[in-house]
Write a protein that holds these residues in place. Structure first.
Motif, PDB file in Angstrom:
ATOM      1  N   ASP A  53       0.806  -1.224   0.000  1.00 45.18           N
ATOM      2  CA  ASP A  53       0.000   0.000   0.000  1.00 45.18           C
ATOM      3  C   ASP A  53       0.837   1.271   0.000  1.00 45.18           C
ATOM      4  OD1 ASP A  53       0.799  -0.259   2.602  1.00 45.18           O
ATOM      5  OD2 ASP A  53      -1.200  -0.575   3.424  1.00 45.18           O
ATOM      6  N   ILE A  54       2.149   1.164   0.274  1.00 42.17           N
ATOM      7  CA  ILE A  54       2.954   2.390   0.195  1.00 42.17           C
ATOM      8  C   ILE A  54       3.036   2.886  -1.247  1.00 42.17           C
ATOM      9  CG2 ILE A  54       4.319   1.944   2.278  1.00 42.17           C
ATOM     10  CD1 ILE A  54       6.648   1.209   0.454  1.00 42.17           C
ATOM     11  N   GLU A  89       0.503   2.676  -3.381  1.00 38.80           N
ATOM     12  CA  GLU A  89      -0.757   3.391  -3.593  1.00 38.80           C
ATOM     13  C   GLU A  89      -0.706   4.747  -2.909  1.00 38.80           C
ATOM     14  OE1 GLU A  89      -3.748   0.645  -2.217  1.00 38.80           O
ATOM     15  OE2 GLU A  89      -3.848  -0.290  -4.196  1.00 38.80           O
ATOM     16  N   ALA A  90      -0.094   4.783  -1.730  1.00 38.31           N
ATOM     17  CA  ALA A  90       0.038   6.055  -1.021  1.00 38.31           C
ATOM     18  C   ALA A  90       0.841   7.038  -1.871  1.00 38.31           C
ATOM     19  CB  ALA A  90       0.707   5.839   0.333  1.00 38.31           C
ATOM     20  N   ALA A  91       1.922   6.546  -2.488  1.00 34.69           N
ATOM     21  CA  ALA A  91       2.755   7.415  -3.326  1.00 34.69           C
ATOM     22  C   ALA A  91       1.965   7.926  -4.529  1.00 34.69           C
ATOM     23  CB  ALA A  91       4.006   6.664  -3.777  1.00 34.69           C
ATOM     24  N   VAL A  92       1.165   7.035  -5.114  1.00 35.56           N
ATOM     25  CA  VAL A  92       0.357   7.432  -6.274  1.00 35.56           C
ATOM     26  C   VAL A  92      -0.640   8.516  -5.880  1.00 35.56           C
ATOM     27  CG1 VAL A  92      -1.443   6.646  -7.867  1.00 35.56           C
ATOM     28  CG2 VAL A  92       0.630   5.287  -7.571  1.00 35.56           C
ATOM     29  N   LEU A  93      -1.285   8.344  -4.728  1.00 39.31           N
ATOM     30  CA  LEU A  93      -2.271   9.337  -4.304  1.00 39.31           C
ATOM     31  C   LEU A  93      -1.617  10.670  -3.935  1.00 39.31           C
ATOM     32  CD1 LEU A  93      -4.674   7.055  -2.297  1.00 39.31           C
ATOM     33  CD2 LEU A  93      -5.165   8.258  -4.411  1.00 39.31           C
ATOM     34  N   LEU A  94      -0.309  10.630  -3.700  1.00 40.84           N
ATOM     35  CA  LEU A  94       0.394  11.886  -3.425  1.00 40.84           C
ATOM     36  C   LEU A  94       0.952  12.489  -4.714  1.00 40.84           C
ATOM     37  CD1 LEU A  94       2.143  10.837  -0.119  1.00 40.84           C
ATOM     38  CD2 LEU A  94       0.349  12.537  -0.362  1.00 40.84           C
ATOM     39  N   GLY A  95       0.568  11.908  -5.842  1.00 41.85           N
ATOM     40  CA  GLY A  95       0.906  12.537  -7.116  1.00 41.85           C
ATOM     41  C   GLY A  95       1.933  11.812  -7.962  1.00 41.85           C
ATOM     42  N   SER A  96       2.430  10.676  -7.477  1.00 45.21           N
ATOM     43  CA  SER A  96       3.445   9.954  -8.240  1.00 45.21           C
ATOM     44  C   SER A  96       2.791   9.054  -9.286  1.00 45.21           C
ATOM     45  CB  SER A  96       4.267   9.118  -7.261  1.00 45.21           C
ATOM     46  OG  SER A  96       5.214   8.362  -7.959  1.00 45.21           O
ATOM     47  N   SER A  97       3.517   8.811 -10.377  1.00 40.61           N
ATOM     48  CA  SER A  97       3.026   7.812 -11.327  1.00 40.61           C
ATOM     49  C   SER A  97       3.321   6.430 -10.753  1.00 40.61           C
ATOM     50  CB  SER A  97       3.732   7.983 -12.675  1.00 40.61           C
ATOM     51  OG  SER A  97       5.106   7.676 -12.518  1.00 40.61           O
ATOM     52  N   ARG A  98       2.739   5.406 -11.355  1.00 39.47           N
ATOM     53  CA  ARG A  98       2.994   4.034 -10.888  1.00 39.47           C
ATOM     54  C   ARG A  98       4.482   3.700 -10.960  1.00 39.47           C
ATOM     55  NH1 ARG A  98       0.394   0.391  -7.811  1.00 39.47           N
ATOM     56  NH2 ARG A  98      -1.727   1.104  -7.728  1.00 39.47           N
ATOM     57  N   ARG A 116      10.575   5.494  -6.400  1.00 41.67           N
ATOM     58  CA  ARG A 116      10.664   6.361  -5.231  1.00 41.67           C
ATOM     59  C   ARG A 116      10.460   5.624  -3.913  1.00 41.67           C
ATOM     60  NH1 ARG A 116       7.569   9.862  -8.631  1.00 41.67           N
ATOM     61  NH2 ARG A 116       8.976  11.414  -9.523  1.00 41.67           N
ATOM     62  N   VAL A 117       9.546   4.659  -3.897  1.00 42.86           N
ATOM     63  CA  VAL A 117       9.298   4.029  -2.597  1.00 42.86           C
ATOM     64  C   VAL A 117       9.557   2.522  -2.548  1.00 42.86           C
ATOM     65  CG1 VAL A 117       7.637   5.814  -1.971  1.00 42.86           C
ATOM     66  CG2 VAL A 117       6.794   3.660  -2.870  1.00 42.86           C
TER      67      VAL A 117
END
Lengths: 260, 341
Positions: free
Chosen positions: A159-160, A162-171, A177-178
């Motif tokens: 889920d980290i 998904e968290a990154a995606v919701l903060l604006g990152s692409s898949r 990044r994470v």
């Protein structure tokens, strides 16, 4: 002390003796002053250690082994990291088959892999020796790469991403990044394991080596067939200490044993 | 866009493969509302939340937010925040870097970034923890980092997945207050998913009760608590004596029973244990079990209507096991159920 209480210590000494004994003999033999590979060594000298660095074929084959170990392992990671990611994050049809096939080079004897590669790939398609060795080493290291990287991916919550995606990152960005920073230890461990596996590999390399292109272990065998002096023992000792150094450093800085 | 539909779900159908998890769901949410999606596991509440976030593709229907159709807008372009149940903090980054993550992706740098991150940390009382790693924080602190990480992005909607379920009782109260404060101060529209009715009642402006991938009832906490529309909702919020109504009579395991008062027209009636009159009435029951709950005492009665749960003030004299009691189910107190399942 009765026989019962002696059993465990004696077993322990025997097992350790068999494990470490040959290594100690080789190390001792490398400092011999004599002309042939002998144990116990005759006298003490560093001449054979020094000679290792003057044998030209050793230099070439060491370079080749280093190239295969670094290049092959890097290639295996480039293939293995995405594969591990797919295997650990998605429910894929045939995932088990992929897992088994990827592990095959561990299970199938190297001599068969080497023969098969030679007979059905190298000869019919006229593949260059260096390329053939590179591909073979990549394939041999791949199982370790997938295994070790999968283990660290399985320990990482998905889920980290998904968290990154919701903060604006692409898949893809989320992966770099994470995910990557958090499996760095696993990747380093896979690299070291792959490097050592590739570097020590004999049977496959034996089949694929050709004129002028050899890996170091194969070259050492060839050398011994002609010259039976202690320089091979000296080289073995040097390699052994190099491996020990790498693994020790890896354990110290990465907690290597967590992943393997 | 009207004020009443800042976020609207229109005929939303969601599926995992061929398994439909949510079917034809319609829901309108006002700007600044605090909504609870309440239901048992498998009711589709988490699925709905993931679809709002854009983490789950929509099978059919629409998600509209602030006047724009978001149905096919990717999750990273929606301006929807999500506080995960597990918090999903980035383990390799410090608290500060976690909060800065999204802002950096927006291109924010330098003093602007620092000011924003510091303000975010301050708002959740974690300024002094900026350099810690998530693993060095307690669960409650991790959750606050997750909250700050989402809130600094100034999302249009903030989603929270079971925000209180991983916290102990004391922290729960603290977090409840915290969420209400954040909501009041920022005016952000909040939707949280929970299976705990007490949590929903305490926190939400409006509760959406879900069952089997559909909405069962939408209402204020008072509505849901006092006026459940269906046997499912009644059962979920603590009505323990629930009967279908047939031609003005209760259908019970002991047959059709005439009520004492005039029967209202409904599909069913439900009484909380404390709505049952004990000591007088047309029905008779035997005490099968009793439990003391501080302020009150609960009785389980064996009756011709089937098992009945009654609750009375603890100060009143206790009835022993096996005692025969008169009781009544007063029709005027019952919740009227329009749907019985």
């Amino acid at each position: 002390m009765n026989a019962r209480s002696l059993f465990i210590p004696i077993t322990l000494v025997l097992v350790l003796g068999f494990l470490i004994g040959p290594f100690l003999i080789i190390v001792a033999a490398s400092f011999s002053a004599g002309e042939t590979l002998n144990f116990p060594p005759q006298g003490f000298s560093l001449r054979w250690i020094a000679k290792v660095f003057t044998v030209e074929s050793f230099q070439a084959s060491f370079a080749m082994s280093l190239f295969l170990a670094i290049g092959g392992t890097a290639a295996a990671l480039v293939l293995g990291i995405p594969a591990s990611y797919a295997l650990s994050r998605y429910k894929l049809p045939g995932a088990e088959i992929v897992r088994t096939v990827v592990s095959a080079p561990i299970i199938v004897p190297g001599i068969i892999v080497g023969l098969a590669l030679l007979r059905y790939i190298v000869v019919p398609f006229q593949v260059g020796i260096t390329l053939a060795l590179f591909v073979a080493h990549t394939a041999l290291v791949l199982p370790y790469a997938v295994r070790v990287v999968s283990a660290s991916l399985d320990n990482l919550r998905s889920d980290i991403e998904e968290a990154a995606v919701l903060l604006g990152s692409s898949r893809l960005g989320a992966f770099f990044r994470v995910v990557m920073p958090n499996i760095r230890g696993g990747i380093m461990s896979a690299f070291i394991l792959g490097f050592v596996t590739s570097f020590n590999q004999v049977p496959v390399s034996l089949f694929l080596s050709g004129p002028g292109v050899r890996t170091l272990p194969v070259d050492m065998i060839a050398y011994m067939e002609i010259v039976f002096d202690p320089s091979v023992a000296a080289l073995s000792s040097l390699l052994a200490f190099l491996s020990i150094g790498i693994v020790f450093a890896a354990e110290r800085f990465l907690g290597f044993s967590r992943y393997v | 866009m009207s004020d009443a539909s800042y976020l609207s779900l229109e005929k939303l159908t969601l599926a995992y493969g061929d398994t439909v998890a949510v079917a034809d769901l319609d829901l309108d949410i006002r700007k600044g509302e605090l909504i609870a999606l309440l239901g048992p596991s498998g009711c589709g509440k988490t699925t709905t939340m993931r679809a709002i976030a854009g983490l789950l593709p929509v099978k059919s229907g629409h998600v509209r937010l602030d006047g724009a159709d978001m149905t096919w807008v990717p999750a990273n372009k929606r301006a929807v925040g999500l506080v995960f149940q597990s918090y999903a903090l980035f383990p390799h980054l410090s608290v500060y870097e976690n909060v800065a993550f999204g802002l950096k992706l927006k291109g924010m740098r330098g003093a602007d970034l620092d000011a924003k991150v510091q303000a975010g940390l301050k708002s959740v009382g974690l300024s002094s923890f900026a350099n810690r790693k998530p693993a060095e924080l307690s669960g409650g602190q991790q959750q606050r980092v997750a909250l700050a990480r989402s809130m600094v992005m100034e999302p249009k909607v903030l989603l929270l997945d079971e925000p209180l379920s991983n916290l102990d009782a004391r922290l729960r109260l603290e977090m409840r207050t915290e969420l209400q404060r954040v909501q009041k101060e920022t005016g952000v529209t909040m939707i949280f998913v929970t299976h705990d009715q007490a949590e929903a009642l305490a926190l939400a402006d409006r509760i959406v009760v879900m069952k089997g991938g559909a909405i069962e009832q939408i209402g204020s906490p008072e509505d849901i608590y006092n006026r459940p529309v269906s046997s499912f909702v009644a059962d979920f919020v603590g009505f323990e004596n629930i009967f279908p109504l047939e031609g003005g009579r209760l259908r019970t395991s002991g047959g059709l029973i005439e009520l004492s008062g005039e029967a209202p027209s409904a599909a069913g009636l439900a009484w909380r244990p404390r709505m049952v009159t004990l000591g007088t009435g047309p029905f008779r029951g035997t005490v099968r079990g009793t439990s003391f709950a501080g302020d009150s005492r609960e009785y389980l009665l064996d009756t011709s209507l089937g098992p009945i749960k009654a609750e009375v003030e603890a100060g009143l004299s206790a009835h022993p096991l096996g005692a025969d009691l008169l009781f009544d189910l007063p029709a005027e107190k019952a919740a009227l159920l329009s749907k019985f399942s």
